[in-house]
Structures are given as structure tokens and as C-alpha cells.
Design a protein around this motif. Structure first.
Motif, PDB file in Angstrom:
ATOM      1  N   LYS A 308      -3.079  -9.714 -12.932  1.00 51.50           N
ATOM      2  CA  LYS A 308      -3.744 -10.419 -11.841  1.00 51.50           C
ATOM      3  C   LYS A 308      -3.197  -9.966 -10.481  1.00 51.50           C
ATOM      4  CE  LYS A 308      -6.299 -13.685  -9.964  1.00 51.50           C
ATOM      5  NZ  LYS A 308      -7.770 -13.566  -9.901  1.00 51.50           N
ATOM      6  N   LEU A 309      -1.884  -9.826 -10.403  1.00 53.31           N
ATOM      7  CA  LEU A 309      -1.265  -9.410  -9.142  1.00 53.31           C
ATOM      8  C   LEU A 309      -1.694  -7.995  -8.766  1.00 53.31           C
ATOM      9  CD1 LEU A 309       0.615  -9.949  -6.789  1.00 53.31           C
ATOM     10  CD2 LEU A 309       2.558  -9.287  -8.237  1.00 53.31           C
ATOM     11  N   GLY A 310      -1.811  -7.116  -9.755  1.00 53.70           N
ATOM     12  CA  GLY A 310      -2.268  -5.764  -9.481  1.00 53.70           C
ATOM     13  C   GLY A 310      -3.661  -5.739  -8.864  1.00 53.70           C
ATOM     14  N   GLU A 311      -4.547  -6.584  -9.365  1.00 51.40           N
ATOM     15  CA  GLU A 311      -5.901  -6.673  -8.802  1.00 51.40           C
ATOM     16  C   GLU A 311      -5.862  -7.179  -7.358  1.00 51.40           C
ATOM     17  OE1 GLU A 311      -8.077  -9.242 -11.353  1.00 51.40           O
ATOM     18  OE2 GLU A 311      -7.851  -7.983 -13.143  1.00 51.40           O
ATOM     19  N   ASN A 314      -4.927  -4.598  -4.623  1.00 48.18           N
ATOM     20  CA  ASN A 314      -6.043  -3.771  -4.151  1.00 48.18           C
ATOM     21  C   ASN A 314      -6.861  -4.500  -3.086  1.00 48.18           C
ATOM     22  OD1 ASN A 314      -5.455  -1.605  -5.869  1.00 48.18           O
ATOM     23  ND2 ASN A 314      -6.612  -2.514  -7.554  1.00 48.18           N
ATOM     24  N   LYS A 315      -7.079  -5.793  -3.283  1.00 50.99           N
ATOM     25  CA  LYS A 315      -7.844  -6.577  -2.312  1.00 50.99           C
ATOM     26  C   LYS A 315      -7.076  -6.710  -0.988  1.00 50.99           C
ATOM     27  CE  LYS A 315     -10.381  -9.278  -5.773  1.00 50.99           C
ATOM     28  NZ  LYS A 315     -10.685 -10.631  -6.286  1.00 50.99           N
ATOM     29  N   ARG A 320      -6.679  -5.466   4.606  1.00 48.65           N
ATOM     30  CA  ARG A 320      -5.617  -5.208   5.598  1.00 48.65           C
ATOM     31  C   ARG A 320      -4.739  -6.442   5.860  1.00 48.65           C
ATOM     32  NH1 ARG A 320      -6.534  -0.522   4.605  1.00 48.65           N
ATOM     33  NH2 ARG A 320      -6.930   1.141   6.114  1.00 48.65           N
ATOM     34  N   ILE A 321      -4.365  -7.129   4.801  1.00 50.78           N
ATOM     35  CA  ILE A 321      -3.488  -8.303   4.923  1.00 50.78           C
ATOM     36  C   ILE A 321      -2.067  -7.912   4.525  1.00 50.78           C
ATOM     37  CG2 ILE A 321      -3.005 -10.637   4.075  1.00 50.78           C
ATOM     38  CD1 ILE A 321      -6.027 -10.926   3.553  1.00 50.78           C
ATOM     39  N   ASP A 347       0.907  -1.178  -6.920  1.00 53.68           N
ATOM     40  CA  ASP A 347       0.738   0.248  -6.679  1.00 53.68           C
ATOM     41  C   ASP A 347       1.933   0.717  -5.839  1.00 53.68           C
ATOM     42  OD1 ASP A 347       0.028   2.745  -5.520  1.00 53.68           O
ATOM     43  OD2 ASP A 347      -2.096   2.293  -5.739  1.00 53.68           O
ATOM     44  N   PRO A 348       2.685   1.697  -6.324  1.00 55.60           N
ATOM     45  CA  PRO A 348       3.907   2.109  -5.609  1.00 55.60           C
ATOM     46  C   PRO A 348       3.641   2.646  -4.208  1.00 55.60           C
ATOM     47  CG  PRO A 348       3.391   3.643  -7.389  1.00 55.60           C
ATOM     48  CD  PRO A 348       2.503   2.452  -7.573  1.00 55.60           C
ATOM     49  N   ARG A 349       2.403   3.033  -3.928  1.00 56.21           N
ATOM     50  CA  ARG A 349       2.070   3.527  -2.584  1.00 56.21           C
ATOM     51  C   ARG A 349       1.898   2.395  -1.580  1.00 56.21           C
ATOM     52  NH1 ARG A 349      -3.124   6.773  -4.546  1.00 56.21           N
ATOM     53  NH2 ARG A 349      -3.295   4.755  -5.611  1.00 56.21           N
ATOM     54  N   GLY A 350       1.867   1.157  -2.075  1.00 56.12           N
ATOM     55  CA  GLY A 350       1.535   0.050  -1.183  1.00 56.12           C
ATOM     56  C   GLY A 350       2.620  -0.987  -1.016  1.00 56.12           C
ATOM     57  N   TYR A 351       3.846  -0.674  -1.444  1.00 56.04           N
ATOM     58  CA  TYR A 351       4.932  -1.640  -1.237  1.00 56.04           C
ATOM     59  C   TYR A 351       6.245  -0.905  -1.028  1.00 56.04           C
ATOM     60  CZ  TYR A 351       7.050  -0.883  -5.854  1.00 56.04           C
ATOM     61  OH  TYR A 351       7.680  -0.323  -6.932  1.00 56.04           O
ATOM     62  N   GLU A 352       7.211  -1.629  -0.494  1.00 55.60           N
ATOM     63  CA  GLU A 352       8.569  -1.105  -0.349  1.00 55.60           C
ATOM     64  C   GLU A 352       9.550  -2.252  -0.506  1.00 55.60           C
ATOM     65  OE1 GLU A 352      11.246   1.779   2.569  1.00 55.60           O
ATOM     66  OE2 GLU A 352       9.214   1.197   3.181  1.00 55.60           O
ATOM     67  N   VAL A 353      10.633  -1.987  -1.237  1.00 60.54           N
ATOM     68  CA  VAL A 353      11.714  -2.961  -1.402  1.00 60.54           C
ATOM     69  C   VAL A 353      12.854  -2.571  -0.480  1.00 60.54           C
ATOM     70  CG1 VAL A 353      13.371  -3.990  -2.992  1.00 60.54           C
ATOM     71  CG2 VAL A 353      11.062  -3.421  -3.796  1.00 60.54           C
ATOM     72  N   HIS A 354      13.341  -3.550   0.281  1.00 58.42           N
ATOM     73  CA  HIS A 354      14.434  -3.303   1.219  1.00 58.42           C
ATOM     74  C   HIS A 354      15.681  -4.054   0.766  1.00 58.42           C
ATOM     75  CE1 HIS A 354      11.640  -1.461   4.061  1.00 58.42           C
ATOM     76  NE2 HIS A 354      10.842  -2.503   3.884  1.00 58.42           N
ATOM     77  N   PRO A 355      16.645  -3.365   0.137  1.00 57.56           N
ATOM     78  CA  PRO A 355      17.916  -4.031  -0.184  1.00 57.56           C
ATOM     79  C   PRO A 355      18.758  -4.122   1.086  1.00 57.56           C
ATOM     80  CG  PRO A 355      17.919  -1.761  -0.995  1.00 57.56           C
ATOM     81  CD  PRO A 355      16.595  -1.985  -0.346  1.00 57.56           C
TER      82      PRO A 355
END
Length: 519
Positions: A308-311, A314-315, A320-321, A347-355
Motif C-alpha cells: 500500500k505504501l509503495g502505491e 507514486n501518488k 508533488r507532495i 522507490d529508492p529514487r524518491g527517498y533519502e534517509v539522513h542519519p
């Protein structure tokens, strides 16, 4: 009437006096010319003195670790760039940078309004000179009709908070508006346009300004009035004469630097919170019993929620939220595993983790929120923070890395930061990962006894454990003072990590779905 230079005004005065004597003795004219020469020599002396003072003060700025932001706004062709060029000749080039803030790029427009300006703030002991900035962008947006009414009020509130936060955190903010009249602007533009090597310096907006001078003057005047504050006042510079403009800027800079050094020892007032707060239980009142989940239920729900989160990801991108997910919690509470279950769905292209660890020297030398402003996601992307700006009121508070006045001010500053993000359109999800003291001890011992997990346990973890009670007091105060209606805290009971992971996924999905319905 065309504004004359100081020298021209004095000459006119002398010649008028001569005409009144109807061709009488030349003594009057000679006296007037001597007066002009004395004025010029006096101005030249003042200019040399101011230049010398700024040269001396640059080292004191470095010693006192005062960061200085010098913002030049004003009419097109009023001499902003040339004045900056003259001023920086008096400063060691290692201690300043100049940024020309032209129209925001398409990339910059995917971030909050203040993002590109916050990126430019200098380290302690250094100068940043801005050739135009948040005033020009705001006034352009007003003139184009892009913002008005409530949108304008919101923008002004953002700017006032931004400037106040800087000055509260030790920055000297100097704002100069370079003033010339319509005829002088037109004359200068013509001189520039007549030569092919300088034609580029006159923008279409500069020409539009001159054609609509009164309309622009009204917008500029309103903005100057709305953003004039005692901690960051506007200085209107008569820019009709370039040397006179330089002198005004230099003397203003010198006097303000003196005051800034004197004020360093003074505490800043703690402002009352103006944002709506929600009730939240104290940590000791949070029931951790029965917050468990068996393996079969966990695996089934994990798969369903991640799909569900993957879908939804994409939205989010299509609409653009931006989404900002933050994690705070006790050491060994399970933040890393929780984050992993969320990112597995994205999708790895759409997030970043900041430690977030201890600030690097260049981060420590700036406003404490700078390293978070510069890590914000573009709209449509997700940023996940493993530790956050709340370190200011926890580890920095308890370890003495900032003053009491600093961390007490921070609650309001962080609420303001999150309000800025919310107004931008971001979904803000804040997690506190909660375990009890016995569970932490078990996990510490497990890590220490397992060669594959020993890297997860440090001496600092054990030292922090000894301060559990003090940290609990600080965390409770943090939760109470920053649980706003627009960015509330969500507690994840994590004695059973599986339970906490599923709860986090449910909350993230629910908040994203809510944002998609509202937008």
C-alpha cells in the motif's frame, strides 16, 4: 525633479548666491567653492576611516564568532553590486562570500521559499553578502499577482520569523535598501544599455520597474514597513551618489558590528508559544504491556502495508507532495529496523534517509537548524531523519552543548520550523520510539555479547543510560511543548519491535492518505 548629487546641490547653492549679488564680488563664489572642497575632504576622510574600521573589525568578528549577513535590496541599477564590490575590498577574502540571488531555478522552486536563503547563511566569524534576496522575490511575486492577501501575510510571517531566529541565535543581519529616483534609474539604465558589454546588467524586470515606478514603490514601501524589526531594521541608503552610498553602508556596518559585540553576553527573551498544542501522555504513563504481535500476523500485515505504501509513494510524486518522517527515541529502541521496513516499500529514487550524528565543524558553526534545512526533500520526495533537530532540547541540553537560553528558545523555534514546512505543503510525521529501562538493558547486553552486533553499542550509549531519568524529564518537556496540531508526535511502543513497525507503517499510510485527500 531629478535627484542631484551632494556636490551638485552645493554648487547650485553657491551659484544662486552669486546670482543674488548680481555680479558682485567673486568672494562669495570663492567661499562657496572652498566650502565644497572642505565637504569633499571631510567625506573622503570619513570614508577612509570607515574602511579602516571595517578592516579592523573583520578580525574581531572572527574572534567573537559572530556570523554576519549583509542583504542588499533596492531598485534596479541602484548600485547594489558595485557597492558590495567596494565594501568587500576591506575584508579578507577568506572570511566572506558573495551570492547573487537571481530568480529561483525550477529545482529551487521544489523546496520551501526560505530554503535557498537558509543555505546561504555564513559560519560564525564570517560574512555573507547577498545581492538581492527574499525581499526582491516576495515583491516580484506580489507585482505578478502570484501572492496576495493571506498568501502575502503568510510570506511576511515566514520572513520575520526567519530574520528573528537568525538574530536570536547570534547573527548580525544588516538590510540595506538602495534608493534612487525614477529619472536617475532611467539615466543609469540608458548608460548601461548603450554599451554592448554592460547591456546584460539591465534585466527585463529592471526596465519594467522604471516603467511602473510608482506601483513598485508602493509594494516596496509596504514590504519595508512590514519587515522592519528592531533586531533587523532596514537602512534606506541614498544611492544617488556612489561614494556617498558606500560611506552610508560602511558606517552602518561598523556601528552595528560594535553593538553586536557588546550584545553577545545578553540573553535573548524566550517567546511564548503561539501554536495550538495537543495533549500527550508522559512517558511513564504509556502502557507498554500487551503491545505485541505474533510472527504470522506480522508477516501478513507487513506485506500488505508495504504494498500500500509503495502505491502511495507514486501518488505523492505525481502530486508533488513532500513527506518528512522523523525518528527520536531511546538508544536500542529499534529505530533502525523501523526505518528499514518503511524504506523497503519505497522507490529508492524518491527517498533519502539522513542519519544525524554530532554536527560537523562547519555545521556547528551555523544556526543549529541549518543542517536540517539543507537536507529537506524536494516536493514529491520523502526524507527520513534518524535523529533530528530535537537533539537541541535533549542531548545538547543535558550535555551542556548549548546554553540554557538556547534550548529554552528552541521549542518555539522548532515549532516555527515545522509550521514553515507544513505551510509549504509537507506531511510531517514525528515518531518517538518508546521502551522501558529493562528492555534497553537486555538489548545492550545482547549487542555487547554478539560479535556481529557489537558495533551498535558504544561507551556513549552506556553513559546516556546512566542519565535515563534526566533524559526522561527532557523528553517529556519536549513532547509537551512541541506536540502541535499540525505536527503531532506519535509514540511507537517498541518492547515488541514487530508491533512498533506495523504501527509506524499504519500511521505513515494514514497521514499520506489524508494529505492526498486534502490536496
Amino acid at each position: 525633479m531629478k535627484r542631484a548629487t551632494i556636490q551638485q546641490l552645493l554648487t547650485v547653492k553657491v551659484l544662486n548666491s552669486y546670482e543674488e549679488n548680481k555680479g558682485g564680488s567673486m568672494l562669495c563664489l570663492q567661499h562657496g567653492l572652498r566650502h565644497i572642497c572642505r565637504k569633499k575632504r571631510k567625506s573622503k576622510t570619513r570614508l577612509q576611516t570607515a574602511r579602516s574600521q571595517l578592516y579592523d573589525f573583520q578580525m574581531k568578528i572572527k574572534e567573537h564568532k559572530i556570523p554576519v549577513i549583509v542583504l542588499f535590496e533596492g531598485w534596479g541599477s541602484s548600485g547594489k553590486g558595485s557597492t558590495i564590490g567596494k565594501v568587500i575590498k576591506n575584508i579578507d577574502p577568506r572570511f566572506f562570500k558573495v551570492a547573487t540571488m537571481s530568480a529561483p531555478t525550477a529545482e529551487e522552486l521544489r523546496y520551501p521559499f526560505l530554503y535557498r536563503y537558509f543555505k546561504q547563511i555564513p559560519e560564525a566569524g564570517k560574512f555573507t553578502f547577498l545581492d538581492s534576496g527574499w525581499m526582491e522575490q516576495t515583491c516580484k511575486d506580489c507585482l505578478s499577482g502570484e501572492i496576495e492577501g493571506e498568501g502575502y501575510t503568510q510570506r511576511i510571517d515566514s520572513i520575520r520569523r526567519f530574520e528573528r531566529q537568525l538574530t536570536d541565535n547570534g547573527y548580525l543581519v544588516l538590510k540595506f535598501f538602495m534608493q534612487i529616483d525614477r529619472d536617475e534609474q532611467k539615466r543609469r539604465e540608458k548608460l548601461l544599455l548603450d554599451h554592448k558589454d554592460t547591456r546584460w546588467r539591465v534585466s527585463d524586470f529592471d526596465k519594467w520597474q522604471n516603467e511602473h515606478y510608482k506601483k513598485c514603490a508602493k509594494i516596496f514601501s509596504q514590504y519595508l514597513s512590514d519587515t522592519n524589526a528592531s533586531s533587523a531594521p532596514w537602512y534606506i541608503i541614498d544611492a544617488s551618489d556612489r561614494k556617498w552610498a558606500e560611506l552610508q553602508v560602511l558606517e552602518t556596518m561598523v556601528s552595528n558590528i560594535e553593538v553586536a559585540m557588546q550584545n553577545q553576553a545578553h540573553s535573548v527573551p524566550i517567546l511564548q508559544n503561539v501554536f495550538p498544542l495537543e495533549q500527550i501522555p508522559r512517558l511513564s504513563d504509556i502502557d507498554l504491556r500487551d503491545k505485541t504481535m505474533d510472527d504470522e500476523e506480522y508477516r501478513g500485515e507487513l506485506k500488505q502495508l508495504q504494498s500500500k505504501l509503495g502505491e502511495l509513494h507514486n501518488k505523492l510524486y505525481r502530486r508533488r507532495i513532500p513527506v518528512i518522517i522523523t525518528y527520536e527515541g531511546w538508544d536500542a529502541a529499534g529505530k533502525g529496523g523501523n526505518i528499514k521496513r518503511i524504506t523497503e516499500a519505497l522507490d529508492p529514487r524518491g527517498y533519502e534517509v539522513h542519519p544525524i550524528a554530532s554536527p560537523e565543524p562547519h555545521e556547528k558553526a551555523r544556526h543549529y537548524l541549518w543542517r536540517f534545512w539543507t537536507r529537506l526533500p524536494k516536493n514529491g520526495h520523502i526524507a527520513i531523519f534518524d535523529r533530528t533537530w530535537y537533539g537541541r532540547v535533549m542531548v545538547e541540553r543535558l550535555e551542556g552543548f548549548c546554553s540554557e537560553n538556547d534550548w529554552k528558545r528552541a521549542y518555539n523555534e522548532m515549532n516555527e520550523f515545522e509550521k514553515e514546512l507544513k505551510d509549504w505543503g509537507a506531511v510531517i510525521i514525528k515518531f518517538w520510539v518508546q521502551i522501558d529501562k529493562d528492555t534497553q538493558l537486555e538489548r545492550f547486553q545482547e549487542r555487547q555479547n554478539n560479535p556481529e552486533k557489537q558495533w551498535k553499542i558504544t561507551d556513549e550509549d552506556w553513559r546516556n543510560r546512566e542519565k535515563w531519568d534526566a533524559y526522561e524529564v527532557a523528553v517529556n518537556e519536549m513532547l509537551q511543548k512541541t506536540n502541535t496540531s499540525f505536527a503531532p508526535w506519535h509514540v511507537l511502543e517498541s518492547v515488541d519491535k514487530k508491533y512498533a513497525r506495523i504501527k509506524a507503517l499504519r500511521i505513515v499510510i494514514s497521514e499520506i492518505e489524508k494529505a492526498l485527500k486534502e490536496n
